[in-house]
Design a protein around this motif. Structure first.
Motif, PDB file in Angstrom:
ATOM      1  N   SER A  46      16.840 -27.801   5.594  1.00  0.00           N
ATOM      2  CA  SER A  46      17.311 -28.786   4.608  1.00  0.00           C
ATOM      3  C   SER A  46      17.678 -28.089   3.293  1.00  0.00           C
ATOM      4  N   ALA A  47      16.978 -27.015   2.948  1.00  0.00           N
ATOM      5  CA  ALA A  47      17.298 -26.268   1.727  1.00  0.00           C
ATOM      6  C   ALA A  47      18.697 -25.656   1.838  1.00  0.00           C
ATOM      7  N   TRP A  48      19.029 -25.146   3.026  1.00  0.00           N
ATOM      8  CA  TRP A  48      20.350 -24.554   3.238  1.00  0.00           C
ATOM      9  C   TRP A  48      21.420 -25.633   3.130  1.00  0.00           C
ATOM     10  N   ARG A  49      21.170 -26.810   3.722  1.00  0.00           N
ATOM     11  CA  ARG A  49      22.129 -27.918   3.639  1.00  0.00           C
ATOM     12  C   ARG A  49      22.332 -28.359   2.186  1.00  0.00           C
ATOM     13  N   LEU A  50      21.249 -28.432   1.423  1.00  0.00           N
ATOM     14  CA  LEU A  50      21.367 -28.799   0.004  1.00  0.00           C
ATOM     15  C   LEU A  50      22.212 -27.778  -0.755  1.00  0.00           C
ATOM     16  N   ALA A  51      21.957 -26.505  -0.485  1.00  0.00           N
ATOM     17  CA  ALA A  51      22.715 -25.448  -1.162  1.00  0.00           C
ATOM     18  C   ALA A  51      24.189 -25.505  -0.775  1.00  0.00           C
ATOM     19  N   PHE A  52      24.466 -25.792   0.500  1.00  0.00           N
ATOM     20  CA  PHE A  52      25.853 -25.889   0.953  1.00  0.00           C
ATOM     21  C   PHE A  52      26.524 -27.112   0.343  1.00  0.00           C
ATOM     22  N   ARG A  53      25.814 -28.219   0.263  1.00  0.00           N
ATOM     23  CA  ARG A  53      26.342 -29.412  -0.399  1.00  0.00           C
ATOM     24  C   ARG A  53      26.700 -29.102  -1.847  1.00  0.00           C
ATOM     25  N   ASP A  54      25.854 -28.331  -2.512  1.00  0.00           N
ATOM     26  CA  ASP A  54      26.119 -27.959  -3.902  1.00  0.00           C
ATOM     27  C   ASP A  54      27.417 -27.167  -4.045  1.00  0.00           C
ATOM     28  N   CYS A  55      27.801 -26.432  -3.001  1.00  0.00           N
ATOM     29  CA  CYS A  55      29.066 -25.696  -3.032  1.00  0.00           C
ATOM     30  C   CYS A  55      30.241 -26.658  -3.144  1.00  0.00           C
ATOM     31  N   TYR A  56      30.187 -27.751  -2.395  1.00  0.00           N
ATOM     32  CA  TYR A  56      31.234 -28.777  -2.479  1.00  0.00           C
ATOM     33  C   TYR A  56      31.267 -29.360  -3.895  1.00  0.00           C
ATOM     34  N   VAL A  57      30.104 -29.684  -4.400  1.00  0.00           N
ATOM     35  CA  VAL A  57      30.010 -30.331  -5.710  1.00  0.00           C
ATOM     36  C   VAL A  57      30.528 -29.409  -6.812  1.00  0.00           C
ATOM     37  N   ARG A  58      30.186 -28.120  -6.743  1.00  0.00           N
ATOM     38  CA  ARG A  58      30.662 -27.183  -7.781  1.00  0.00           C
ATOM     39  C   ARG A  58      32.182 -27.098  -7.801  1.00  0.00           C
ATOM     40  N   ILE A  59      32.798 -27.105  -6.623  1.00  0.00           N
ATOM     41  CA  ILE A  59      34.269 -27.081  -6.574  1.00  0.00           C
ATOM     42  C   ILE A  59      34.822 -28.350  -7.223  1.00  0.00           C
ATOM     43  N   GLY A  60      34.234 -29.494  -6.905  1.00  0.00           N
ATOM     44  CA  GLY A  60      34.663 -30.745  -7.521  1.00  0.00           C
ATOM     45  C   GLY A  60      34.471 -30.752  -9.029  1.00  0.00           C
ATOM     46  N   LEU A  61      33.351 -30.229  -9.481  1.00  0.00           N
ATOM     47  CA  LEU A  61      33.076 -30.214 -10.921  1.00  0.00           C
ATOM     48  C   LEU A  61      34.015 -29.287 -11.673  1.00  0.00           C
ATOM     49  N   ARG A  62      34.389 -28.162 -11.062  1.00  0.00           N
ATOM     50  CA  ARG A  62      35.366 -27.286 -11.715  1.00  0.00           C
ATOM     51  C   ARG A  62      36.663 -28.047 -11.966  1.00  0.00           C
ATOM     52  N   LEU A  63      37.113 -28.766 -10.966  1.00  0.00           N
ATOM     53  CA  LEU A  63      38.346 -29.546 -11.123  1.00  0.00           C
ATOM     54  C   LEU A  63      38.187 -30.614 -12.195  1.00  0.00           C
ATOM     55  N   GLN A  64      37.017 -31.240 -12.235  1.00  0.00           N
ATOM     56  CA  GLN A  64      36.749 -32.272 -13.239  1.00  0.00           C
ATOM     57  C   GLN A  64      36.841 -31.699 -14.648  1.00  0.00           C
ATOM     58  N   LYS A  65      36.494 -30.422 -14.795  1.00  0.00           N
ATOM     59  CA  LYS A  65      36.561 -29.755 -16.104  1.00  0.00           C
ATOM     60  C   LYS A  65      37.939 -29.187 -16.399  1.00  0.00           C
ATOM     61  N   GLY A  66      38.879 -29.360 -15.459  1.00  0.00           N
ATOM     62  CA  GLY A  66      40.224 -28.835 -15.658  1.00  0.00           C
ATOM     63  C   GLY A  66      40.375 -27.386 -15.247  1.00  0.00           C
ATOM     64  N   LEU A  67      39.385 -26.866 -14.526  1.00  0.00           N
ATOM     65  CA  LEU A  67      39.436 -25.474 -14.072  1.00  0.00           C
ATOM     66  C   LEU A  67      40.004 -25.398 -12.658  1.00  0.00           C
ATOM     67  N   SER A  68      40.362 -24.211 -12.268  1.00  0.00           N
ATOM     68  CA  SER A  68      40.861 -23.973 -10.914  1.00  0.00           C
ATOM     69  C   SER A  68      39.694 -24.085  -9.930  1.00  0.00           C
ATOM     70  N   PRO A  69      39.940 -24.553  -8.707  1.00  0.00           N
ATOM     71  CA  PRO A  69      38.851 -24.720  -7.747  1.00  0.00           C
ATOM     72  C   PRO A  69      38.482 -23.430  -7.016  1.00  0.00           C
ATOM     73  N   GLU A  70      38.680 -22.292  -7.638  1.00  0.00           N
ATOM     74  CA  GLU A  70      38.452 -21.001  -6.980  1.00  0.00           C
ATOM     75  C   GLU A  70      36.983 -20.821  -6.612  1.00  0.00           C
ATOM     76  N   PRO A  71      36.712 -20.569  -5.321  1.00  0.00           N
ATOM     77  CA  PRO A  71      35.329 -20.359  -4.866  1.00  0.00           C
ATOM     78  C   PRO A  71      34.723 -19.086  -5.464  1.00  0.00           C
ATOM     79  N   ASN A  72      33.420 -19.143  -5.740  1.00  0.00           N
ATOM     80  CA  ASN A  72      32.709 -18.015  -6.346  1.00  0.00           C
ATOM     81  C   ASN A  72      31.718 -17.332  -5.406  1.00  0.00           C
ATOM     82  N   CYS A  73      31.546 -17.869  -4.195  1.00  0.00           N
ATOM     83  CA  CYS A  73      30.588 -17.285  -3.258  1.00  0.00           C
ATOM     84  C   CYS A  73      31.010 -17.650  -1.834  1.00  0.00           C
TER      85      CYS A  73
END
Length: 111
Positions: A46-73
């Motif tokens: 479940s910890a791995w699933r939470l961390a993977f879910r956070d990857c989706y959210v970080r991409i969405g949040l970058r876009l919300q801030k007007g940043l490029s959705p470039e993955p960091n990991c």
């Protein structure tokens, strides 16, 4: 037009946030595409699933801030691959959305 149009960004953001939220709800019915080596971690941790879910959210949040959705990991790379695979489906989800409809249109919105 710009390489990432406002409508493209809205679709990517929508899928990132919606799929990120749903990732933990019905993961056993419709798991995301993952490389073979990552699948046991997704199923058993479940910890791995939470961390993977956070990857989706970080991409969405970058876009919300007007940043490029470039993955960091690596996790964000996998999430971004899944998001981009589903972006064509976003048009149906956003149909009739006033905020989406108000965004400017560019010839490369569907690229």
């Amino acid at each position: 037009g710009p390489w990432l149009t406002p409508r493209m960004a809205a679709k990517i953001h929508h899928i990132a946030i919606v799929d990120g939220a749903e990732l933990l709800v019905e993961f056993w019915i419709s798991p995301p595409y993952l490389p073979k080596i990552a699948r046991p971690f997704f199923r058993k941790s479940s910890a791995w699933r939470l961390a993977f879910r956070d990857c989706y959210v970080r991409i969405g949040l970058r876009l919300q801030k007007g940043l490029s959705p470039e993955p960091n990991c690596t996790g964000e790379e996998m999430a971004f691959h899944n998001i981009m695979h589903r972006v064509p489906d976003a048009e149906d989800s956003l149909w009739g959305d006033q905020d989406y409809d108000a965004l400017p249109k560019y010839p490369n919105d569907e690229d």
